[in-house]
Design an enzyme around this catalytic site. Structure first.
Site, PDB file in Angstrom:
ATOM      1  N   MET A  26      12.848  -1.233  -3.096  1.00  0.00           N
ATOM      2  CA  MET A  26      14.116  -1.622  -3.775  1.00  0.00           C
ATOM      3  C   MET A  26      14.274  -0.588  -4.998  1.00  0.00           C
ATOM      4  O   MET A  26      14.931  -0.789  -5.798  1.00  0.00           O
ATOM      5  CB  MET A  26      13.888  -2.968  -4.225  1.00  0.00           C
ATOM      6  CG  MET A  26      14.100  -4.046  -3.206  1.00  0.00           C
ATOM      7  SD  MET A  26      14.681  -5.532  -3.849  1.00  0.00           S
ATOM      8  CE  MET A  26      13.703  -5.952  -5.092  1.00  0.00           C
ATOM      9  N   GLY A  27      13.332   0.624  -4.859  1.00  0.00           N
ATOM     10  CA  GLY A  27      13.390   1.673  -5.616  1.00  0.00           C
ATOM     11  C   GLY A  27      12.864   1.476  -6.958  1.00  0.00           C
ATOM     12  O   GLY A  27      11.975   0.417  -7.003  1.00  0.00           O
ATOM     13  N   GLY A  32       2.303   2.187  -7.130  1.00  0.00           N
ATOM     14  CA  GLY A  32       2.070   1.284  -6.106  1.00  0.00           C
ATOM     15  C   GLY A  32       2.728   1.665  -4.733  1.00  0.00           C
ATOM     16  O   GLY A  32       2.110   1.828  -3.800  1.00  0.00           O
ATOM     17  N   HIS A  33       4.135   2.005  -4.977  1.00  0.00           N
ATOM     18  CA  HIS A  33       4.806   2.357  -3.915  1.00  0.00           C
ATOM     19  C   HIS A  33       4.406   3.772  -3.313  1.00  0.00           C
ATOM     20  O   HIS A  33       4.270   4.066  -1.912  1.00  0.00           O
ATOM     21  CB  HIS A  33       6.244   2.789  -4.305  1.00  0.00           C
ATOM     22  CG  HIS A  33       6.966   1.611  -4.828  1.00  0.00           C
ATOM     23  ND1 HIS A  33       7.356   1.291  -6.272  1.00  0.00           N
ATOM     24  CD2 HIS A  33       7.544   0.422  -4.239  1.00  0.00           C
ATOM     25  CE1 HIS A  33       8.035   0.043  -6.341  1.00  0.00           C
ATOM     26  NE2 HIS A  33       8.116  -0.513  -5.277  1.00  0.00           N
ATOM     27  N   GLN A  57      18.292 -11.461  -1.660  1.00  0.00           N
ATOM     28  CA  GLN A  57      17.028 -12.010  -1.952  1.00  0.00           C
ATOM     29  C   GLN A  57      16.903 -12.184  -3.370  1.00  0.00           C
ATOM     30  O   GLN A  57      15.949 -12.776  -3.961  1.00  0.00           O
ATOM     31  CB  GLN A  57      15.859 -10.797  -1.643  1.00  0.00           C
ATOM     32  CG  GLN A  57      15.547  -9.914  -2.147  1.00  0.00           C
ATOM     33  CD  GLN A  57      14.884  -8.884  -1.659  1.00  0.00           C
ATOM     34  OE1 GLN A  57      14.923  -8.182  -0.716  1.00  0.00           O
ATOM     35  NE2 GLN A  57      13.462  -8.542  -2.305  1.00  0.00           N
ATOM     36  N   GLY A 144       2.862  -3.619   0.905  1.00  0.00           N
ATOM     37  CA  GLY A 144       1.956  -3.834   0.011  1.00  0.00           C
ATOM     38  C   GLY A 144       1.348  -5.366   0.047  1.00  0.00           C
ATOM     39  O   GLY A 144       2.381  -6.280  -0.013  1.00  0.00           O
ATOM     40  N   LYS A 146       0.519  -6.855  -2.803  1.00  0.00           N
ATOM     41  CA  LYS A 146       0.945  -7.384  -4.196  1.00  0.00           C
ATOM     42  C   LYS A 146       1.883  -8.356  -3.577  1.00  0.00           C
ATOM     43  O   LYS A 146       1.785  -9.415  -4.212  1.00  0.00           O
ATOM     44  CB  LYS A 146       1.478  -6.012  -4.730  1.00  0.00           C
ATOM     45  CG  LYS A 146       2.654  -6.389  -5.832  1.00  0.00           C
ATOM     46  CD  LYS A 146       1.597  -7.220  -7.072  1.00  0.00           C
ATOM     47  CE  LYS A 146       2.581  -7.287  -8.302  1.00  0.00           C
ATOM     48  NZ  LYS A 146       3.808  -7.718  -7.979  1.00  0.00           N
ATOM     49  N   ASP A 147       2.859  -8.296  -2.573  1.00  0.00           N
ATOM     50  CA  ASP A 147       3.625  -9.383  -2.269  1.00  0.00           C
ATOM     51  C   ASP A 147       3.218  -9.667  -0.887  1.00  0.00           C
ATOM     52  O   ASP A 147       3.380  -9.714   0.227  1.00  0.00           O
ATOM     53  CB  ASP A 147       4.939  -8.919  -2.098  1.00  0.00           C
ATOM     54  CG  ASP A 147       5.621  -8.105  -3.348  1.00  0.00           C
ATOM     55  OD1 ASP A 147       5.767  -9.090  -4.099  1.00  0.00           O
ATOM     56  OD2 ASP A 147       5.732  -6.795  -3.315  1.00  0.00           O
ATOM     57  N   GLN A 150       5.112 -11.981   1.205  1.00  0.00           N
ATOM     58  CA  GLN A 150       6.049 -11.274   1.867  1.00  0.00           C
ATOM     59  C   GLN A 150       5.355 -10.604   3.225  1.00  0.00           C
ATOM     60  O   GLN A 150       5.896 -10.730   4.199  1.00  0.00           O
ATOM     61  CB  GLN A 150       6.691 -10.313   0.859  1.00  0.00           C
ATOM     62  CG  GLN A 150       7.663  -9.260   1.797  1.00  0.00           C
ATOM     63  CD  GLN A 150       8.175  -8.471   0.490  1.00  0.00           C
ATOM     64  OE1 GLN A 150       9.164  -8.842  -0.005  1.00  0.00           O
ATOM     65  NE2 GLN A 150       7.589  -7.212   0.349  1.00  0.00           N
TER      66      GLN A 150
HETATM   67  O1  PAF Z   1       9.146  -5.473  -1.526  1.00  0.00           O
HETATM   68  C1  PAF Z   1      10.337  -5.366  -1.875  1.00  0.00           C
HETATM   69  O2  PAF Z   1      10.501  -4.194  -2.592  1.00  0.00           O
HETATM   70  C2  PAF Z   1      11.399  -5.907  -1.016  1.00  0.00           C
HETATM   71  O3  PAF Z   1      11.421  -7.095  -0.765  1.00  0.00           O
HETATM   72  C3  PAF Z   1      11.692  -5.363   0.335  1.00  0.00           C
HETATM   73  C4  PAF Z   1      10.639  -5.374   1.211  1.00  0.00           C
HETATM   74  C5  PAF Z   1      12.000  -3.852   0.106  1.00  0.00           C
HETATM   75  C6  PAF Z   1      13.038  -5.954   0.856  1.00  0.00           C
HETATM   76  O4  PAF Z   1      14.065  -5.750   0.057  1.00  0.00           O
END
Ligand code: PAF
Length: 279
Positions: A26-27, A32-33, A57, A144, A146-147, A150
């Site tokens: 999500m930018g 981490g990204h 979300q 990741g 981290k989530d 998810q």
């Molecule tokens: O983890 C995130 O940044 C968001 O939940 C994702 C997977 C990009 C979906 O919008």
């Protein structure tokens, strides 16, 4: 590195590529990204990162409007780690009309923990991730740890819908003091930032108590929540779960070496942080 904003441009740029590796974001990127992109590079093929703040979300009271949009800086960072293509669609591009077809993940996995405190969150995540998967058509996608929930919800979706995509998990990147890196850390004041380390320390304390042989999970979890509360946090949960399906372990599983993870979510001031630790 190319930056494209439409699905048509994306498809054209990836035409003929059968080995794309994908990192959805999500930018407002941080280390981490970038570590996920480095991991993606190990899987070969062009690496595509998406940048899209997904309205679906966010609950109405959450931070969709104020979520930082830092596209230029994000692209510089992605270029520095060798990302090949950035897909940064507008809302009108990805949701040209209200998204009425959605993915409903099962309540047993998506209605607990984060799903309990953020109803609809995983429907929003799964819907956008599935749509992004259709746009990018990756062979591998990196998420990741981290989530953690998810990651499991997306893995299960891929398995249930027989998507030909391998889901790869990236380790959580942490600051020197142990705080898990997150875009929302930027919301913390200086004092809150110093306190924020307590979340990962609390998880370590849970790990220590279980390693010492404590078996009363409810007592360990509630001591962890009390610790946070006493320091001014408002915890949503601190919970020890099975790594495979995030259900609570039975006493036999707890004693018998079932792979476990402790997950936590807590609010510090106006910022809600999550973290987890594999035990
Ligand atoms: O983890 C995130 O940044 C968001 O939940 C994702 C997977 C990009 C979906 O919008």
């Amino acid at each position: 590195m190319r930056i494209v904003h439409t699905i048509a441009e994306l498809r054209q740029a990836l035409a003929g590529s059968t080995h794309t590796t994908f990192v959805p974001t999500m930018g407002n990127l941080h280390e981490g990204h970038l570590s996920l992109v480095r991991l993606a590079k190990e899987h070969g093929g062009p690496v595509v990162a998406s940048i899209f703040v997904n309205r679906l979300q966010f609950a109405p009271h959450e931070d969709f409007d104020t979520y930082p949009r830092t596209l230029e800086r994000d692209c510089e960072l992605l270029r520095s780690v060798g990302c090949n293509l950035v897909f940064a669609p507008s809302e009108a591009e990805l949701y040209p009309e209200p998204q009425v077809y959605t993915v409903q993940p099962p309540a047993a996995l998506a209605g607990i923990l984060e799903g309990e405190f953020r109803p609809g969150f995983f429907t929003g995540v799964c819907t956008v991730v599935l749509k992004l998967f259709h746009c990018v058509q990756p062979r591998v996608a990196v998420f990741g740890k981290k989530d953690y929930q998810q990651l499991l919800v997306v893995r299960r979706m891929v398995q249930q819908l027989a998507l030909p995509i391998e889901i790869v998990a990236g380790e959580t990147a942490r600051a020197d003091d142990g705080l898990a890196l997150s875009s929302r850390n930027g919301y913390l004041s200086e004092t809150e930032r110093a306190e924020a380390v307590q979340l990962s320390m609390t998880l370590k304390e849970v790990q220590l108590r279980l390693r010492r042989g404590e078996r009363d999970l409810a007592a360990v979890e509630s001591a962890a929540m009390d610790h946070l509360r006493q320091r001014g946090w408002q915890p949503d949960y601190v919970s020890v779960r099975r790594r495979t399906d995030l259900l609570p372990p039975t006493p036999e599983q707890l004693a018998g070496g079932e792979p476990l993870v402790v997950l936590a979510a807590a609010r510090l001031g106006r910022t809600r942080l999550i973290d987890n630790l594999e035990l």
